[in-house]
Design a protein around this motif. Sequence first.
Motif, PDB file in Angstrom:
ATOM      1  N   LEU A 167      33.637  44.779  39.716  1.00  0.00           N
ATOM      2  CA  LEU A 167      33.396  45.092  40.191  1.00  0.00           C
ATOM      3  C   LEU A 167      33.914  44.878  41.567  1.00  0.00           C
ATOM      4  O   LEU A 167      34.560  45.319  42.499  1.00  0.00           O
ATOM      5  N   ILE A 168      34.054  43.581  41.536  1.00  0.00           N
ATOM      6  CA  ILE A 168      34.507  42.769  42.696  1.00  0.00           C
ATOM      7  C   ILE A 168      35.694  42.569  42.783  1.00  0.00           C
ATOM      8  O   ILE A 168      36.581  42.865  43.794  1.00  0.00           O
ATOM      9  N   PHE A 196      39.185  44.584  44.614  1.00  0.00           N
ATOM     10  CA  PHE A 196      39.903  43.626  45.152  1.00  0.00           C
ATOM     11  C   PHE A 196      41.511  43.801  45.233  1.00  0.00           C
ATOM     12  O   PHE A 196      42.353  43.945  46.120  1.00  0.00           O
ATOM     13  N   VAL A 197      42.084  43.909  43.912  1.00  0.00           N
ATOM     14  CA  VAL A 197      42.756  44.368  43.731  1.00  0.00           C
ATOM     15  C   VAL A 197      44.075  45.410  44.031  1.00  0.00           C
ATOM     16  O   VAL A 197      45.162  45.233  44.544  1.00  0.00           O
ATOM     17  N   LEU A 232      46.364  41.788  55.608  1.00  0.00           N
ATOM     18  CA  LEU A 232      45.607  40.876  55.615  1.00  0.00           C
ATOM     19  C   LEU A 232      43.707  42.182  55.603  1.00  0.00           C
ATOM     20  O   LEU A 232      42.811  42.060  54.772  1.00  0.00           O
ATOM     21  N   LEU A 233      44.230  42.954  55.749  1.00  0.00           N
ATOM     22  CA  LEU A 233      42.953  43.833  56.799  1.00  0.00           C
ATOM     23  C   LEU A 233      42.266  44.175  55.550  1.00  0.00           C
ATOM     24  O   LEU A 233      41.442  44.561  55.336  1.00  0.00           O
ATOM     25  N   GLY A 287      39.099  45.415  50.667  1.00  0.00           N
ATOM     26  CA  GLY A 287      39.289  45.108  49.053  1.00  0.00           C
ATOM     27  C   GLY A 287      37.833  44.388  48.646  1.00  0.00           C
ATOM     28  O   GLY A 287      36.749  44.419  47.687  1.00  0.00           O
ATOM     29  N   LEU A 288      37.888  43.590  49.624  1.00  0.00           N
ATOM     30  CA  LEU A 288      36.974  42.313  48.230  1.00  0.00           C
ATOM     31  C   LEU A 288      35.644  42.860  48.993  1.00  0.00           C
ATOM     32  O   LEU A 288      34.432  42.331  48.665  1.00  0.00           O
ATOM     33  N   LEU A 289      34.833  42.827  50.243  1.00  0.00           N
ATOM     34  CA  LEU A 289      34.294  43.116  51.115  1.00  0.00           C
ATOM     35  C   LEU A 289      33.335  44.326  50.293  1.00  0.00           C
ATOM     36  O   LEU A 289      32.222  44.512  49.916  1.00  0.00           O
TER      37      LEU A 289
END
Length: 223
Positions: free
Chosen positions: A16-17, A21-22, A176-177, A182-184
Amino acid sequence: MDYTSALRLLSRRWWLILLPFVAGIGLSLPTLLDDAPRGFTLQIRYSAAQQPDLLAIEDSFMDTWLASELVVNAFTDWVPSSRFRDELAAQLDEAADSLGGLGIAADNSRSVGVIYLSHHDHDALAMIADAAQVVLAQRNADYFPQLRGEAAQISILDVPWIGTVSPSMSERLRPLLQTGIGLLLGLTLALLAEHLDRRLHHQDDLRRMGIHLLGSIPPERAI
């Protein structure tokens, strides 16, 4: 959430994380790989002065420089006008359509004027710059009665050269944003899934519920 619980969450919800992110990295790749210029810019630095016989004041060194400064001041207001753009269109003739992507501005410091041109097409900008110099030198008398029908003398101070427009700060920070979002988002989904999951995954889950653990049966090992 302690360190051990966080590790267990990552081991159970890593997918799920990873998915958002990808996805954020995938959205950022076109920007990172795109090295094409965002546009082109050019500056024309010039000086201008009235013909000597048109000066209505006593000829002197200071009067000549003051007259030059006043002429350049007037040209600075003329260059960004629609009439100057019309003159460019007439000079370009069949290539006048290229003016649609033109950005034009002007400024001056005393008797030195600067014309700023920007365009998304390199060749079109070079052609427009040549036309701008012709209009500046040959058409100014039609717009300033003070010149009494005689074009002011124009001197181009340096050879105009075309530079590229660097990516804006927002474009540089966008990859970067996007990756950070995506990570958040992935972490938020993992925490939400963990909160909604009522299954027991570890004996510590029982202890947090206030249930005393008397013993456990280890998982069956392959023989």
